[in-house]
Design a protein around this motif. Structure first.
Motif, PDB file in Angstrom:
ATOM      1  N   ASN A 342     -61.911 -63.683  34.118  1.00 19.76           N
ATOM      2  CA  ASN A 342     -62.809 -63.328  33.023  1.00 19.76           C
ATOM      3  C   ASN A 342     -63.576 -62.084  33.466  1.00 19.76           C
ATOM      4  O   ASN A 342     -64.089 -62.032  34.586  1.00 19.76           O
ATOM      5  N   TYR A 343     -63.700 -61.096  32.595  1.00 15.61           N
ATOM      6  CA  TYR A 343     -64.259 -59.820  33.027  1.00 15.61           C
ATOM      7  C   TYR A 343     -65.763 -59.712  32.772  1.00 15.61           C
ATOM      8  O   TYR A 343     -66.240 -58.780  32.123  1.00 15.61           O
ATOM      9  N   ASN A 344     -66.487 -60.667  33.275  1.00 20.90           N
ATOM     10  CA  ASN A 344     -67.941 -60.583  33.383  1.00 20.90           C
ATOM     11  C   ASN A 344     -68.407 -61.630  34.384  1.00 20.90           C
ATOM     12  O   ASN A 344     -67.714 -62.623  34.625  1.00 20.90           O
ATOM     13  N   LYS A 345     -69.560 -61.390  34.979  1.00 15.11           N
ATOM     14  CA  LYS A 345     -70.115 -62.313  35.971  1.00 15.11           C
ATOM     15  C   LYS A 345     -70.981 -63.358  35.278  1.00 15.11           C
ATOM     16  O   LYS A 345     -71.439 -63.159  34.144  1.00 15.11           O
ATOM     17  N   PRO A 346     -71.250 -64.487  35.966  1.00 19.17           N
ATOM     18  CA  PRO A 346     -72.202 -65.451  35.403  1.00 19.17           C
ATOM     19  C   PRO A 346     -73.595 -64.848  35.310  1.00 19.17           C
ATOM     20  O   PRO A 346     -73.952 -63.952  36.078  1.00 19.17           O
ATOM     21  N   ILE A 347     -74.374 -65.331  34.351  1.00 17.40           N
ATOM     22  CA  ILE A 347     -75.747 -64.846  34.200  1.00 17.40           C
ATOM     23  C   ILE A 347     -76.604 -65.429  35.316  1.00 17.40           C
ATOM     24  O   ILE A 347     -76.552 -66.628  35.595  1.00 17.40           O
ATOM     25  N   PRO A 348     -77.404 -64.581  36.006  1.00 12.94           N
ATOM     26  CA  PRO A 348     -78.292 -65.099  37.048  1.00 12.94           C
ATOM     27  C   PRO A 348     -79.227 -66.166  36.489  1.00 12.94           C
ATOM     28  O   PRO A 348     -79.541 -66.152  35.289  1.00 12.94           O
ATOM     29  N   PRO A 349     -79.676 -67.119  37.323  1.00 11.20           N
ATOM     30  CA  PRO A 349     -79.570 -67.094  38.783  1.00 11.20           C
ATOM     31  C   PRO A 349     -78.249 -67.568  39.367  1.00 11.20           C
ATOM     32  O   PRO A 349     -78.090 -67.576  40.576  1.00 11.20           O
ATOM     33  N   VAL A 350     -77.302 -68.002  38.550  1.00  6.56           N
ATOM     34  CA  VAL A 350     -76.015 -68.442  39.090  1.00  6.56           C
ATOM     35  C   VAL A 350     -75.246 -67.233  39.609  1.00  6.56           C
ATOM     36  O   VAL A 350     -75.161 -66.198  38.940  1.00  6.56           O
ATOM     37  N   THR A 351     -74.689 -67.358  40.805  1.00  2.00           N
ATOM     38  CA  THR A 351     -73.885 -66.302  41.410  1.00  2.00           C
ATOM     39  C   THR A 351     -72.475 -66.837  41.701  1.00  2.00           C
ATOM     40  O   THR A 351     -72.240 -68.043  41.630  1.00  2.00           O
ATOM     41  N   ILE A 352     -71.577 -65.934  42.052  1.00  2.00           N
ATOM     42  CA  ILE A 352     -70.223 -66.344  42.436  1.00  2.00           C
ATOM     43  C   ILE A 352     -70.294 -67.261  43.650  1.00  2.00           C
ATOM     44  O   ILE A 352     -69.574 -68.272  43.733  1.00  2.00           O
ATOM     45  N   LYS A 353     -71.169 -66.949  44.577  1.00  2.00           N
ATOM     46  CA  LYS A 353     -71.349 -67.800  45.757  1.00  2.00           C
ATOM     47  C   LYS A 353     -71.770 -69.206  45.344  1.00  2.00           C
ATOM     48  O   LYS A 353     -71.281 -70.201  45.885  1.00  2.00           O
ATOM     49  N   ASP A 354     -72.668 -69.314  44.373  1.00  2.04           N
ATOM     50  CA  ASP A 354     -73.107 -70.624  43.879  1.00  2.04           C
ATOM     51  C   ASP A 354     -71.937 -71.399  43.288  1.00  2.04           C
ATOM     52  O   ASP A 354     -71.820 -72.613  43.481  1.00  2.04           O
ATOM     53  N   LEU A 355     -71.076 -70.711  42.548  1.00  2.00           N
ATOM     54  CA  LEU A 355     -69.930 -71.381  41.932  1.00  2.00           C
ATOM     55  C   LEU A 355     -69.018 -71.995  42.991  1.00  2.00           C
ATOM     56  O   LEU A 355     -68.408 -73.041  42.773  1.00  2.00           O
ATOM     57  N   ASN A 356     -68.944 -71.345  44.154  1.00  3.74           N
ATOM     58  CA  ASN A 356     -68.128 -71.890  45.242  1.00  3.74           C
ATOM     59  C   ASN A 356     -68.815 -73.036  45.972  1.00  3.74           C
ATOM     60  O   ASN A 356     -68.149 -73.965  46.434  1.00  3.74           O
ATOM     61  N   GLU A 357     -70.133 -72.987  46.062  1.00  8.59           N
ATOM     62  CA  GLU A 357     -70.848 -73.930  46.929  1.00  8.59           C
ATOM     63  C   GLU A 357     -71.469 -75.105  46.189  1.00  8.59           C
ATOM     64  O   GLU A 357     -71.740 -76.140  46.799  1.00  8.59           O
ATOM     65  N   GLN A 358     -71.719 -74.967  44.903  1.00 10.96           N
ATOM     66  CA  GLN A 358     -72.421 -76.016  44.169  1.00 10.96           C
ATOM     67  C   GLN A 358     -71.504 -76.676  43.141  1.00 10.96           C
ATOM     68  O   GLN A 358     -70.443 -76.146  42.811  1.00 10.96           O
ATOM     69  N   GLU A 359     -71.928 -77.830  42.639  1.00  4.21           N
ATOM     70  CA  GLU A 359     -71.147 -78.552  41.638  1.00  4.21           C
ATOM     71  C   GLU A 359     -71.842 -78.643  40.288  1.00  4.21           C
ATOM     72  O   GLU A 359     -71.179 -78.719  39.254  1.00  4.21           O
ATOM     73  N   ALA A 360     -73.160 -78.648  40.272  1.00  7.22           N
ATOM     74  CA  ALA A 360     -73.895 -78.832  39.013  1.00  7.22           C
ATOM     75  C   ALA A 360     -74.806 -77.638  38.760  1.00  7.22           C
ATOM     76  O   ALA A 360     -75.441 -77.112  39.679  1.00  7.22           O
ATOM     77  N   PHE A 361     -74.866 -77.219  37.492  1.00  9.68           N
ATOM     78  CA  PHE A 361     -75.709 -76.097  37.088  1.00  9.68           C
ATOM     79  C   PHE A 361     -76.455 -76.477  35.808  1.00  9.68           C
ATOM     80  O   PHE A 361     -76.217 -75.914  34.729  1.00  9.68           O
TER      81      PHE A 361
END
Length: 462
Positions: A342-361
């Motif tokens: 998908n050609y856009n990043k998640p809206i902060p405060p969620v980051t790509i690193k968070d997507l790898n490390e966390q399960e719930a948002f």
């Protein structure tokens, strides 16, 4: 924000040797004017949408590599008699930033010394920028512009970051805006009725006009008769005619045997796109093997990819896509992985690193609020912020390796997740599964390879 809470939180940061971050900055003294001003501006812009950003004055940080950016204890601090003067000095720095910021300034005690706390929690009038006055002042000499905080660095915003700041402070969501190219005539009444039949208990949709249904669903402005962009995406037969590239592409690439490449586009309302692409994936690309120990009843079924993992991640891509960006959602199916891009990043405060490390948002911000609500009504979303965790748990249950979100340069707007094939499945896939019995860990296993069809039946692969 409550001053007692701010003091308590600041003390906890020092007691826990908290490292500097995108919401925490240590400064030795009030004389570091340039650094204080740019961080005040950055924390007011709050690119990462943190609930609380703190600058702590009177705190010197470690510079050696192993302790870098953590506070030195005991703190250098100030005498309490100095605090009022220092706080006034900080307040005077606000004249170098516009528009006017909201912040709290207070102090607390630790190690028998005082330190000053500058707290930013709610600024809605931005974007904020350092003025030319700061650049001309020889005691400051700070370049004018909009500053943002990225990790531990307060710096001038990139072009994309400035654009995101403008969107944020304007509360701009493309899909919530009115279209200047489409009208109610471009919405399909059958799709509207089908959606209502799936999501409500109404039994009178057949007697309501398209206009009445659109008005009740808040798809149209009754004064101007303009329709919103999300209504085009949800109910137009050809949304890509009005919002370019608002469809999903599936690209299949295989190198087993002869190299093969196939591609297919899924158009129409985005909720139909989801259903259609998942039906194709389920019928054509999801397989399983059943491992059965000889002379034993128990067996284990392993899938190349868990269906629910793919479904959650494709849904996530559709719901979070920036439809103003003229790029499609792309699903690549390779021999050893599926990649959803998908050609856009998640809206902060969620980051790509968070997507790898966390399960719930649970507090995740959405690019498309109304689309989120409509997908929730269709039961395509179980609960907000839970899809990534569900996808990860399905991989674990299948004995597969973890999904992985690729990390790119901060200026590249892309979210790309890799779903690895189950290694056990892939091992047996390469063998002649019809004619061979394999020995695994000294035990004879009957291998039965199956394909999952749309009715949930297992079919023998020929």
């Amino acid at each position: 924000m409550n001053i007692d809470y701010i003091r308590k939180f600041a003390i906890e940061c020092l007691e826990n040797n908290q490292i500097e971050s995108d919401c925490l900055e240590y400064k030795k003294s009030q004389f570091q004017k340039d650094k204080i001003i740019k961080t005040m501006c950055a924390f007011s812009n709050n690119l990462m949408n943190r609930k609380l950003n703190l600058i702590l004055l009177g705190i010197e940080e470690h510079h050696e590599e192993t302790l870098k950016a953590t506070p030195i204890r005991p703190i250098i601090g100030f005498y309490e008699a100095e605090v009022e003067t220092i706080e006034n000095s900080v307040k005077s720095l606000t004249s170098f930033i516009k528009p006017k910021m909201n912040f709290d300034i207070t102090h607390a005690l630790i190690d028998n010394k005082a330190f000053v706390i500058i707290a930013f929690s709610n600024n809605n009038n931005g974007p904020y920028e350092v003025t030319e006055k700061a650049e001309k002042d020889k005691s400051i000499n700070l370049k004018r512009g909009r500053y943002v905080r990225v990790e531990r660095d307060s710096r001038l915003a990139t072009v994309m970051e400035e654009f995101n700041l403008l969107k944020k402070f304007a509360n701009y969501h493309f899909t919530e805006e009115f279209s200047n190219v489409a009208s109610l005539d471009n919405l399909d009444v059958d799709y509207i009725r089908e959606y209502l039949a799936l999501t409500t208990n109404r039994n009178n949709t057949n007697v309501l006009s398209k206009y009445e249904m659109a008005k009740n669903m808040n798809l149209i402005d009754t004064t101007t008769n303009l329709i919103k962009n999300y209504s085009i995406l949800m109910f137009s037969r050809n949304p890509e005619n009005f919002i370019p590239y608002s469809f999903v592409e599936l690209i299949y690439r295989s190198s087993l045997g002869e190299t093969l490449m196939q591609s297919k586009e899924y158009r129409g309302p985005i909720w139909k796109q989801l259903k259609n692409v998942m039906d194709d994936i389920k019928n054509n690309y999801i397989y399983s093997i059943t491992l059965r120990v000889k002379n034993e009843v128990e067996s284990e079924t392993i899938y190349n990819y868990p269906y629910s993992t793919i479904e959650e991640l494709v849904t996530n891509a559709i719901v979070h896509k920036n439809y103003e960006n003229p790029r499609t959602i792309q699903i690549y199916i390779y021999d050893e992985s599926i990649v959803i891009t998908n050609y856009n990043k998640p809206i902060p405060p969620v980051t790509i690193k968070d997507l790898n490390e966390q399960e719930a948002f649970p507090n995740r911000a959405y690019e498309n609020p109304s689309i989120r609500e409509m997908f929730k009504s269709l039961d395509y979303i179980e609960s907000y912020g839970s899809g990534i965790g569900k996808a990860k748990r399905a991989m674990s249950k299948n004995g597969s390796e973890k999904i992985h979100f690729e990390e790119y340069d901060e200026n590249i707007e892309i979210t790309s997740v890799v779903i690895p094939i189950n290694k056990t499945y892939y091992k047996y896939k390469k063998l002649d599964i019809e004619s061979q019995k394999l020995n695994s860990e000294g035990q004879n296993l009957d291998i039965e390879s199956q394909k999952l069809n749309s009715e949930g039946q297992n079919l023998d692969i020929e």
